[in-house]
Write a protein that holds these residues in place. Structure first.
Motif, PDB file in Angstrom:
ATOM      1  N   THR A 112       0.947  -1.066   0.000  1.00  0.00           N
ATOM      2  CA  THR A 112      -0.038   0.100   0.043  1.00  0.00           C
ATOM      3  C   THR A 112       0.687   1.230   0.093  1.00  0.00           C
ATOM      4  O   THR A 112       0.679   2.023  -0.694  1.00  0.00           O
ATOM      5  N   ASP A 274      -5.335  13.430   4.586  1.00  0.00           N
ATOM      6  CA  ASP A 274      -4.831  12.068   5.038  1.00  0.00           C
ATOM      7  C   ASP A 274      -3.148  12.329   5.478  1.00  0.00           C
ATOM      8  O   ASP A 274      -2.455  12.632   4.874  1.00  0.00           O
ATOM      9  N   SER A 277      -0.519  10.699   3.447  1.00  0.00           N
ATOM     10  CA  SER A 277      -0.583  10.629   2.118  1.00  0.00           C
ATOM     11  C   SER A 277       0.738  10.965   1.411  1.00  0.00           C
ATOM     12  O   SER A 277       0.906  10.337   0.413  1.00  0.00           O
ATOM     13  N   ASN A 360      -7.034  -1.705  -1.782  1.00  0.00           N
ATOM     14  CA  ASN A 360      -6.614  -0.604  -2.125  1.00  0.00           C
ATOM     15  C   ASN A 360      -7.363  -0.151  -3.432  1.00  0.00           C
ATOM     16  O   ASN A 360      -7.686   1.206  -3.615  1.00  0.00           O
ATOM     17  N   ILE A 363     -11.149   0.513  -0.976  1.00  0.00           N
ATOM     18  CA  ILE A 363     -11.280   1.549   0.187  1.00  0.00           C
ATOM     19  C   ILE A 363      -9.742   2.478   0.253  1.00  0.00           C
ATOM     20  O   ILE A 363      -8.819   2.366   1.287  1.00  0.00           O
ATOM     21  N   GLN A 365      -8.419   5.122   0.566  1.00  0.00           N
ATOM     22  CA  GLN A 365      -8.179   6.260   1.558  1.00  0.00           C
ATOM     23  C   GLN A 365      -7.920   5.597   3.031  1.00  0.00           C
ATOM     24  O   GLN A 365      -7.335   6.386   4.008  1.00  0.00           O
ATOM     25  N   HIS A 366      -8.521   4.726   3.531  1.00  0.00           N
ATOM     26  CA  HIS A 366      -8.646   3.897   4.397  1.00  0.00           C
ATOM     27  C   HIS A 366      -7.737   2.836   4.672  1.00  0.00           C
ATOM     28  O   HIS A 366      -7.364   2.124   5.964  1.00  0.00           O
ATOM     29  N   GLU A 369      -4.224   2.906   6.998  1.00  0.00           N
ATOM     30  CA  GLU A 369      -4.332   3.065   8.636  1.00  0.00           C
ATOM     31  C   GLU A 369      -5.079   1.818   8.927  1.00  0.00           C
ATOM     32  O   GLU A 369      -4.732   1.464  10.192  1.00  0.00           O
ATOM     33  N   LEU A 370      -5.852   1.325   8.574  1.00  0.00           N
ATOM     34  CA  LEU A 370      -6.629  -0.028   9.157  1.00  0.00           C
ATOM     35  C   LEU A 370      -5.356  -1.071   9.089  1.00  0.00           C
ATOM     36  O   LEU A 370      -5.299  -1.917  10.076  1.00  0.00           O
ATOM     37  N   SER A 373      -2.788  -0.634  11.856  1.00  0.00           N
ATOM     38  CA  SER A 373      -3.360  -0.925  13.227  1.00  0.00           C
ATOM     39  C   SER A 373      -3.570  -2.351  13.504  1.00  0.00           C
ATOM     40  O   SER A 373      -3.092  -2.971  14.728  1.00  0.00           O
ATOM     41  N   VAL A 434      -9.429   4.101  16.246  1.00  0.00           N
ATOM     42  CA  VAL A 434      -8.983   3.160  15.153  1.00  0.00           C
ATOM     43  C   VAL A 434      -8.116   2.070  15.638  1.00  0.00           C
ATOM     44  O   VAL A 434      -8.554   0.905  15.122  1.00  0.00           O
TER      45      VAL A 434
END
Length: 469
Positions: A112, A274, A277, A360, A363, A365-366, A369-370, A373, A434
């Motif tokens: 990613t 973001d 980014s 990708n 989603i 944009q997220h 981050e997901l 975590s 998150v």
């Protein structure tokens, strides 16, 4: 390899000292530092430097615990082997599969990140397309043979080493000479809200993000079965971790945050909505109007992400091989071809990692981050299992009156410190919306692994009973 699980080939001890040293470094310097530092900056400001030092010490202690075990028994499967042997069947099963999941998630995160770095040059190309291209490339490299992997990782890591050293040297020159502009000053570390702009609480909250940067150092354990001289090479590589931490983390962050006020850098990073980014390292040089340096650094951070994914692909195939040899994974994964490559294990991991490309696409944009975590959550389990398995291992050594050749630091108190730190990280994650979901996923994941282990245990018992009948 011999034993009950026969296969056509065996792992080759083809990794030389320079390969082992750079593989350790390859796992240590990647997206966690070059991209993850943006999240730490947002939470802690300049005090993130202290956070990296604290997490680095814990990581070094974990590495010494792992190192003590693998020097005594340099086998495929690393600490899963030790958890299985000195702790119990389920401990080995959980340790192995969690480690496999960790590096699969790391690989998905790195892919990613690669897509985001490529986006810097070609914004019209979707992140998932770039991720797919490099997914094919890295898996192809690993399918050739271990020597090709070692050489690829060696040169990947060399690029990172030279770039970080160059960044420190160039940044220091700009600071000392005054050519960095009026905003470039070491005082940026304590001005603009102080060294702790968000207090000790901000530093505490950043620790989970910072810990991510060190998830990969333990990759060194998986090279033991293919190192030419593991009992001399592994200790050297582990002991050099502390110097890498000082140079490649602390040193480069001090320079980075001195060149540009941290709050200005954060505003630039958040401009797209973001924080992740782009890399703070690339962004600083862009803000300094050094376009050439920014392009060079973007190439470096892209290479760094590929390096970690390359290392993770290698390690995951060896994890599955070790699990299969222990009877904790399908026996078809035991097969090694005549070149010494566990092809089926590589392909099995690749099939799961491919989910990153889909994420990708769905989603974009997220996705990162997901994934980050979830990486931290599995890393907490990973380091906890290493420390606990080491405690069991040392108990056995003491009972049998054996002295380890390469001792961990401050046993047993060092183990207690590491375990307490893991509890602290979980508590910090629970305070973040998150990361909280990732913490909730921990017991679910452990329960799922326990169910799989129970099914496997019952099948084994039934087969043994049938065989006796």
């Amino acid at each position: 390899m011999s034993g009950p699980h026969a296969h056509s080939g065996q792992l080759k001890r083809s990794l030389k000292n320079r390969h082992i040293q750079l593989i350790a470094l390859g796992g240590a310097v990647g997206t966690g530092l070059f991209l993850g530092s943006a999240g730490a900056l947002k939470l802690a400001g300049p005090s993130m430097i202290l956070g990296y030092a604290i997490c680095g010490l814990i990581a070094f202690m974990i590495m010494r615990q792992l190192g003590e075990m693998i020097v005594e028994e340099p086998v495929a499967g690393s600490f899963s082997h030790f958890a299985h042997k000195y702790w119990g069947g389920f401990a080995g099963f959980l340790s192995g599969w969690n480690c496999w999941m960790l590096y699969t998630l790391v690989g998905m995160s790195e892919l990613t990140a690669v897509g985001k770095y490529a986006h810097y040059w070609w914004p019209e190309i979707p992140i998932w397309v770039s991720a797919a291209v490099f997914f094919v490339l890295i898996n192809a490299l690993n399918l050739i043979n271990v020597k090709v992997f070692g050489e690829a990782e060696f040169w990947f890591a060399i690029i990172k080493v030279l770039a970080v050293i160059g960044m420190i040297a160039m940044g220091s020159y700009l600071l000392v000479s005054g050519n960095g502009g009026p905003q470039a000053s070491v005082s940026n570390l304590w001005q603009h809200g102080g060294f702790f702009p968000h207090g000790w609480g901000g530093l505490a909250m950043s620790m989970a993000v910072i810990m991510l940067s060190f998830g990969g150092l333990e990759m060194l354990g998986f090279t033991a079965a293919e190192a030419e001289q593991p009992r001399s090479v592994i200790p050297k590589a582990i002991n050099q971790v502390i110097y890498r931490i000082l140079i490649f983390y602390i040193g480069v962050l001090v320079v980075l945050l001195s060149l540009m006020p941290w709050d200005s850098l954060l505003i630039s990073l958040n401009a797209t909505g973001d924080t992740y980014s782009g890399s703070p390292f690339v962004r600083v040089w862009s803000m300094l109007d050094s376009t050439t340096a920014a392009h060079i650094l973007n190439f470096v951070v892209l290479t760094a992400a590929l390096s970690v994914y390359n290392s993770g692909t290698y390690c995951n195939s060896r994890i599955l091989l070790g699990l299969a040899e222990q009877g904790d994974a399908p026996q078809s994964l035991v097969k090694i071809d005549k070149r010494g490559v566990p092809v089926r294990s590589i392909l099995a991991t690749a099939a799961v990692t491919l989910i990153a490309v889909v994420m990708n696409y769905v989603i974009p944009q997220h996705a990162l981050e997901l994934l980050l975590s979830l990486v931290v959550a599995t890393l907490v389990i990973n380091w906890t299992m290493i420390s606990l398995a080491h405690g069991k291992f040392r108990q056995h050594m003491n009972e049998t009156r054996q002295t380890p050749l390469f001792k961990a630091l401050w046993y047993p108190y060092g183990n207690y410190v590491c375990l307490a730190f893991m509890v602290f990280i979980v508590a910090v994650m629970l305070m973040d919306p998150v990361n909280r979901m990732a913490v909730y996923a921990i017991p679910v994941w452990i329960a799922l692994v326990w169910i799989c282990h129970s099914i496997k245990h019952r099948r084994s018992a039934a087969q043994n009973l049938y065989g006796e009948a």
